[in-house]
Motif scaffolding. Structure first.
Motif, PDB file in Angstrom:
ATOM      1  N   LEU A 298      -9.942  -0.265   5.222  1.00 22.25           N
ATOM      2  CA  LEU A 298     -10.643  -0.430   3.935  1.00 22.25           C
ATOM      3  C   LEU A 298     -10.027  -1.554   3.111  1.00 22.25           C
ATOM      4  O   LEU A 298     -10.749  -2.359   2.506  1.00 22.25           O
ATOM      5  CB  LEU A 298     -10.623   0.881   3.146  1.00 22.25           C
ATOM      6  N   LYS A 299      -8.705  -1.615   3.079  1.00 24.17           N
ATOM      7  CA  LYS A 299      -8.031  -2.655   2.295  1.00 24.17           C
ATOM      8  C   LYS A 299      -8.227  -4.033   2.907  1.00 24.17           C
ATOM      9  O   LYS A 299      -8.370  -5.020   2.182  1.00 24.17           O
ATOM     10  CB  LYS A 299      -6.541  -2.344   2.128  1.00 24.17           C
TER      11      LYS A 299
ATOM     12  N   THR B  31      -3.274   1.840  13.914  1.00 17.81           N
ATOM     13  CA  THR B  31      -3.783   0.922  12.896  1.00 17.81           C
ATOM     14  C   THR B  31      -4.339  -0.342  13.532  1.00 17.81           C
ATOM     15  O   THR B  31      -5.432  -0.801  13.162  1.00 17.81           O
ATOM     16  CB  THR B  31      -2.679   0.591  11.874  1.00 17.81           C
TER      17      THR B  31
ATOM     18  N   SER C  35     -13.029  -1.832  13.839  1.00 15.88           N
ATOM     19  CA  SER C  35     -13.800  -2.162  12.639  1.00 15.88           C
ATOM     20  C   SER C  35     -14.461  -3.534  12.737  1.00 15.88           C
ATOM     21  O   SER C  35     -15.263  -3.899  11.882  1.00 15.88           O
ATOM     22  CB  SER C  35     -12.896  -2.134  11.406  1.00 15.88           C
TER      23      SER C  35
ATOM     24  N   GLU D 216     -11.617  -5.056   1.849  1.00 16.36           N
ATOM     25  CA  GLU D 216     -11.656  -5.353   0.417  1.00 16.36           C
ATOM     26  C   GLU D 216     -10.924  -6.648   0.068  1.00 16.36           C
ATOM     27  O   GLU D 216     -11.451  -7.496  -0.656  1.00 16.36           O
ATOM     28  CB  GLU D 216     -11.015  -4.191  -0.352  1.00 16.36           C
TER      29      GLU D 216
ATOM     30  N   LEU E  72       0.815  -1.213   0.000  1.00 18.12           N
ATOM     31  CA  LEU E  72       0.000   0.000   0.000  1.00 18.12           C
ATOM     32  C   LEU E  72       0.847   1.260   0.000  1.00 18.12           C
ATOM     33  O   LEU E  72       0.304   2.360  -0.087  1.00 18.12           O
ATOM     34  CB  LEU E  72      -0.945  -0.004   1.202  1.00 18.12           C
TER      35      LEU E  72
ATOM     36  N   VAL F 177       0.182   5.524   4.845  1.00 17.26           N
ATOM     37  CA  VAL F 177      -1.162   4.955   4.730  1.00 17.26           C
ATOM     38  C   VAL F 177      -1.875   5.163   6.064  1.00 17.26           C
ATOM     39  O   VAL F 177      -1.349   4.812   7.121  1.00 17.26           O
ATOM     40  CB  VAL F 177      -1.090   3.456   4.377  1.00 17.26           C
ATOM     41  N   THR F 178      -3.052   5.717   6.028  1.00 17.52           N
ATOM     42  CA  THR F 178      -3.807   5.974   7.257  1.00 17.52           C
ATOM     43  C   THR F 178      -4.385   4.671   7.807  1.00 17.52           C
ATOM     44  O   THR F 178      -4.624   3.717   7.052  1.00 17.52           O
ATOM     45  CB  THR F 178      -4.967   6.952   7.001  1.00 17.52           C
TER      46      THR F 178
ATOM     47  N   GLU G 156      -7.351   4.190   8.624  1.00 20.31           N
ATOM     48  CA  GLU G 156      -8.637   3.988   7.939  1.00 20.31           C
ATOM     49  C   GLU G 156      -8.452   3.317   6.579  1.00 20.31           C
ATOM     50  O   GLU G 156      -9.257   2.457   6.190  1.00 20.31           O
ATOM     51  CB  GLU G 156      -9.360   5.327   7.772  1.00 20.31           C
ATOM     52  N   ASN G 157      -7.390   3.685   5.870  1.00 21.07           N
ATOM     53  CA  ASN G 157      -7.139   3.039   4.573  1.00 21.07           C
ATOM     54  C   ASN G 157      -6.702   1.591   4.735  1.00 21.07           C
ATOM     55  O   ASN G 157      -7.039   0.746   3.909  1.00 21.07           O
ATOM     56  CB  ASN G 157      -6.126   3.837   3.764  1.00 21.07           C
ATOM     57  N   PHE G 158      -5.965   1.292   5.806  1.00 21.38           N
ATOM     58  CA  PHE G 158      -5.633  -0.114   6.075  1.00 21.38           C
ATOM     59  C   PHE G 158      -6.908  -0.908   6.315  1.00 21.38           C
ATOM     60  O   PHE G 158      -7.071  -2.011   5.792  1.00 21.38           O
ATOM     61  CB  PHE G 158      -4.694  -0.247   7.277  1.00 21.38           C
TER      62      PHE G 158
END
Length: 95
Positions: free
Chosen positions: A16-17, A42, A49, A20, A5, A9-10, A12-14
């Motif tokens: 999301l990934k 993180t 989450s 996904e 990534l 990387v925030t 939140e983006n971790f």
């Protein structure tokens, strides 16, 4: 498969990934002590989450230690890529 990534990387983006890609492992590396707090953030974001029980988290990098990994709730620590592969194999569920 490895999905890099990149840098900055925030948390939140971790998250999301992880949603996904549904990986078995999320591996984080820090090169400076100033980036270590984001590892903790993180891990916390993944917990919040609801995904924490679905992904193992490993950390590594020059300023990181096994003690730090335990403190932030990571599943493992590796001092370099070669050791990371060994640790991942140890942590993988049996097929």
């Amino acid at each position: 498969n490895v999905h890099d990534l990149g840098v900055n990387v925030t948390p939140e983006n971790f998250v999301l990934k992880v949603k996904e890609l549904q990986p078995d492992f999320l591996c984080l590396s820090a090169l400076l002590t100033t980036t270590m707090p984001m590892m903790k953030a993180t891990v916390q974001a993944v917990k919040e989450s609801g995904l924490r029980d679905k992904v193992k988290i490993m950390v590594g990098g020059a300023p990181v230690s096994n003690e730090f990994a335990k403190q932030i709730g990571a599943d493992g620590y590796a001092e370099d890529a070669g050791v990371a592969v060994k640790r991942i194999k140890e942590l993988m569920p049996s097929a």
